[in-house]
Design a protein around this motif. Sequence first.
Motif, short mmCIF file in Angstrom:
data_model
loop_
_atom_site.label_atom_id
_atom_site.label_comp_id
_atom_site.label_asym_id
_atom_site.label_seq_id
_atom_site.Cartn_x
_atom_site.Cartn_y
_atom_site.Cartn_z
N VAL A 28 11.71 54.26 5.47
CA VAL A 28 12.58 53.64 6.46
C VAL A 28 13.96 54.23 6.30
O VAL A 28 14.45 54.40 5.19
CB VAL A 28 12.64 52.11 6.29
N GLY A 29 14.60 54.53 7.43
CA GLY A 29 15.96 55.05 7.37
C GLY A 29 15.96 56.56 7.31
O GLY A 29 14.94 57.22 7.42
N SER A 30 17.12 57.13 7.09
CA SER A 30 17.25 58.58 7.06
C SER A 30 18.13 59.00 5.90
O SER A 30 18.71 58.17 5.21
CB SER A 30 17.86 59.08 8.38
N ILE A 89 13.37 63.84 18.96
CA ILE A 89 13.33 62.55 18.27
C ILE A 89 14.75 62.12 17.88
O ILE A 89 15.14 60.96 18.05
CB ILE A 89 12.43 62.61 17.02
N HIS A 90 15.53 63.05 17.37
CA HIS A 90 16.93 62.75 17.04
C HIS A 90 17.70 62.33 18.29
O HIS A 90 18.47 61.35 18.27
CB HIS A 90 17.60 63.97 16.41
N ALA A 100 13.34 50.44 20.76
CA ALA A 100 13.23 49.86 19.42
C ALA A 100 13.71 50.89 18.41
O ALA A 100 13.51 52.10 18.59
CB ALA A 100 11.79 49.46 19.12
N ASP A 101 14.37 50.43 17.36
CA ASP A 101 14.89 51.32 16.33
C ASP A 101 13.79 51.56 15.29
O ASP A 101 13.41 50.66 14.55
CB ASP A 101 16.13 50.71 15.67
N THR A 102 13.27 52.79 15.26
CA THR A 102 12.19 53.13 14.35
C THR A 102 12.58 54.35 13.55
O THR A 102 13.12 55.32 14.09
CB THR A 102 10.90 53.44 15.14
N ALA A 103 12.32 54.34 12.25
CA ALA A 103 12.65 55.47 11.38
C ALA A 103 11.87 56.71 11.83
O ALA A 103 10.73 56.61 12.28
CB ALA A 103 12.31 55.14 9.93
N LEU A 108 7.16 59.56 14.02
CA LEU A 108 6.35 60.77 14.11
C LEU A 108 4.91 60.50 13.68
O LEU A 108 3.96 61.02 14.27
CB LEU A 108 6.96 61.87 13.26
N ARG A 109 4.75 59.67 12.64
CA ARG A 109 3.39 59.35 12.18
C ARG A 109 2.60 58.61 13.27
O ARG A 109 1.45 58.91 13.53
CB ARG A 109 3.46 58.51 10.90
#
Length: 266
Positions: A28-30, A89-90, A100-103, A108-109
């Motif tokens: 989760v997160g970057s 994606i970025h 929705a905020d998704t890591a 990608l998965r």
Amino acid sequence: MFAPAIPDPDASRLPPLIPSPAPADALVGSSPPNPDGRVCEKTCCEPLAASPCLDEALDVCLALDAGNPLTRVAAGPASMNGFAIGHLIHHVRRRGILTADTAPRDLLREINNRVRRSGEGELRNRIQVIRALREMRLVPEDVADRGVKPAGTTPCLRSVAQMMEETSQLPFDRIISPSREKNIVKARFEVIWILRHVCGLSLTVIGRHAGGRDHTTVLNAVNKIRLQMQGDAGYREAMAALCEQADLLGVSKNRKILTMQSALRE
């Protein structure tokens, strides 16, 4: 008097699909910002999937999320498809396009899982990404595909025309001519499909560029290509490859400009 508008089947509402739950080990997160401007490494060395393209896409996305200049990331080693997917994606996350905020890794998965379930193998291009995002209801219906892609990465008409001339071995003025020869009509319909589904142009604009045809004629061409793809798996795969090739024309041109800018700054 204008002819009544004919609804475009492509605009029909898809049935809602519920995203699969993210795996327990999903990150989760970057990555945190990199102060010296170098491209950041992934936050985990574990490969995202069997496809190197996905790992490249994750590298690109996390590097951009961490604040690395787009010009520097574009000059990196990622393949064209890996760069295209990661940049997209970025872009949709940074611009707030996603609902929705998704890591990035989770996103990608899940996209790759959907592509696999559709029978298309591993995720390999951003056309598949956009389709999956819409199936997951992560992109608002009023945002066109053209608006989902980063600015400057949609192929122009000239690039599509040159590609179709090479593919069909026909000059573009013959492709858009009134001719009813089978090979010319086939090439014309394929051009129309690409301008609609890759370039995101309206039926009216496509008709203007396809020999001055009205929107009903353009829609008829779109419908015929769709029916042929539904009944012929080989043709469906060939059109998917053609659309991917067309889409990468815009990405390649944009990346070349970014790479040149990066070289000038160094």
